[in-house]
Design a protein around this motif. Sequence first.
Motif, PDB file in Angstrom:
ATOM      1  N   CYS A  88       0.832  -1.189   0.000  1.00 13.18           N
ATOM      2  CA  CYS A  88       0.000   0.000   0.000  1.00 13.18           C
ATOM      3  C   CYS A  88       0.875   1.250   0.000  1.00 13.18           C
ATOM      4  CB  CYS A  88      -0.948  -0.042   1.193  1.00 13.18           C
ATOM      5  SG  CYS A  88      -2.275   1.175   1.106  1.00 13.18           S
ATOM      6  N   PHE A  89       0.733   2.091   1.007  1.00 12.89           N
ATOM      7  CA  PHE A  89       1.535   3.308   1.032  1.00 12.89           C
ATOM      8  C   PHE A  89       2.910   2.998   1.626  1.00 12.89           C
ATOM      9  CE2 PHE A  89       2.193   7.948   1.845  1.00 12.89           C
ATOM     10  CZ  PHE A  89       1.957   8.356   0.556  1.00 12.89           C
ATOM     11  N   GLY A  90       3.684   4.025   1.904  1.00  7.25           N
ATOM     12  CA  GLY A  90       5.020   3.828   2.435  1.00  7.25           C
ATOM     13  C   GLY A  90       5.678   5.154   2.733  1.00  7.25           C
ATOM     14  N   SER A  91       6.979   5.117   2.934  1.00  7.25           N
ATOM     15  CA  SER A  91       7.745   6.322   3.218  1.00  7.25           C
ATOM     16  C   SER A  91       9.199   6.038   2.910  1.00  7.25           C
ATOM     17  CB  SER A  91       7.568   6.740   4.686  1.00  7.25           C
ATOM     18  OG  SER A  91       8.109   5.755   5.548  1.00  7.25           O
ATOM     19  N   VAL A  92      10.022   7.063   3.049  1.00  9.86           N
ATOM     20  CA  VAL A  92      11.470   6.917   2.900  1.00  9.86           C
ATOM     21  C   VAL A  92      12.103   7.289   4.235  1.00  9.86           C
ATOM     22  CG1 VAL A  92      13.534   7.764   1.725  1.00  9.86           C
ATOM     23  CG2 VAL A  92      11.432   7.381   0.426  1.00  9.86           C
ATOM     24  N   THR A  93      12.992   6.444   4.724  1.00  8.91           N
ATOM     25  CA  THR A  93      13.619   6.670   6.017  1.00  8.91           C
ATOM     26  C   THR A  93      14.607   7.836   5.948  1.00  8.91           C
ATOM     27  OG1 THR A  93      15.507   5.213   5.584  1.00  8.91           O
ATOM     28  CG2 THR A  93      13.496   4.188   6.482  1.00  8.91           C
TER      29      THR A  93
END
Length: 631
Positions: A257-262
Amino acid sequence: MFSKNTLADAIRKALLIGIPTLVLAACSGDDGKDGADGSDGANGSDGAAGVDGANGVDGADGKDGVDGSFGGSLTRLATVPLGAEVTGAYVTENGDLFFNVQHPDNSNTEADANGIVFDHGTVGVLKGVNINQLPQNLISVGVPQSDWEKQTVQVAYGEYQVIAQTTDTFGGAMAQGLGTVLAVDGTTVVRSIDDPDFNGFIPTSDTSGYLFTNWEAIPGGMSRLKLDKNTSTGEWSVDSSDVMMLDFGTYGTIANCFGSVTPWNTPLTSEEWGNFGDNTTDWNNPAASSGNRNSLARYTSPTAGSAADAAVFPNTYRYHYIVEITDPAGTATPVKHYAMGRFEHENAIVMPDQKTVYLSQDDTNGVFYKFVADTAGDLSAGTLYGAKLTQDVGSTEPQTTGFDIEWIELAHGNNTEIETWIAEYDDINLDDFVDGQSNYLTNADAEAWAAGSATYPTIANGGSTVTATKAMDDRIAFLESRKAARAKGATAEWRKFEGIYVNHKRAQEAVEGVDLIPNEEVNNAYVYFAIADLDNGMIDDAGDIQLSSRVKDCGGVYRMKLEANYDVNRIEPVVMGGTYRSSLSGALRCDVESLSQPDNVIVLDDGRIIIGEDGFQVNNALWIYNPKGNK
């Protein structure tokens, strides 16, 4: 007696002495005319500068203004074609805004100015504009009226450039096509996905980098495309020599689904839907819905027709985690972080301390989680928490009602130990199901764990067949995180808790005092999140959340102020959809000039937020909202 001459001389002297007296006496008459002005004399030299006066006393400081919570401006930045939702909003350091057109109507026929027809999932970018440099006073793109407007991407600023669409092969470099998931054998096509979701860009230079995109289905996928940008034209191009669908290994992944960048520049992808929620006991029930099990079985056993005849029956405990893509510009290797809990992940956002993570559960009666890693930059081990909420007393209106947070510790764990617990369920299949029993962890197991029991309950007392009477451990906190959180007293009432996000620069400046935002002093920074539906457990007049049903399925956005150590202890509303009109149907249920089921949020450098819709509207919108109001 005088002589004649002497007398004459005396008279002459007397007359000479009297003349002045006679002349002066004549001045008592009228004044004569003024004479002509004489010429100006030369300017005198400047005098020496005077000494500066003393500075005045400073006035008293004015009172601090109240943080803006309810004011602000909502502007329609873009609309997407018929049938589509807005996904994948991501802003690069240089202000490039990526966003996707997820599952548009396959009957769309109108082409945009570049000849693109939006009848497939589309990955794109807003070309020709730095989103961080938009003016404060914005214009909205209009609500689409014509067929062409309704079937194409309309933007208020810049131009929407299509980077790729589902099934693109990039000249044969990706033979099966973008969005295609192959089985564990690397050749059998399991699914072609029309649902691009999260985007994350990993730069390799000022003009190039890798775009990671989630493909949301069961089994799920993730693509990596090498992109280059022409700085003169703003045009992006795909380097067809470096494109791939990631290999997720033996068991694969689901519903990316969604996510992010660390903060250390690795993508996090989230496994969301596809399990049985709280009803895990039915995962191997032959009578239960089998679609998701069959799809996973075809990934692990390419020749299987269904889970019933698969060589490897899918172990549900191997799915529904946060997955980090390590070495993203190299091998792009996925690592599942079991320590961050197992539930329907929408996404996780890591704070600038590289240890604190906030995680959302996109489900009915979900939980809000926090994870604190043992070591900065390493998500493989840490402590998982669940949020216990206290609603503002006497307040039920969604636009004005906030919540205090108490963090309840669930357990500490690490990937290696948790994986050994997961492996104990690998050999369970349909033949092991017994009606009235469970081969998986149960509510009774959770309650015994929360109560501090030394052993797991027996099967007769509701325990699972795998753990019955064994010494208690913390596996339930990581394999059935919602059961564990609820048993410990955390609030499990959220409905469709969607994307959660923070601007790392604003957060670090506010918490650590590091000056990172030019021309702005950032004293407060916030973690934002979207709720698509304020429904079910949020409006049922029971439990910790008891809001009115005014907004309901139109949804809204909340925020949490960051405190010391990147902690949060308060939730407050930011912007809500209009009043939900249940008597109407279709797009009319939510005001077209307001939010309709917000899905994900992105925070810009100047504090404005971008909100993507997955709602009732004829054409879903990408909004930009200024919590501070126009300035």
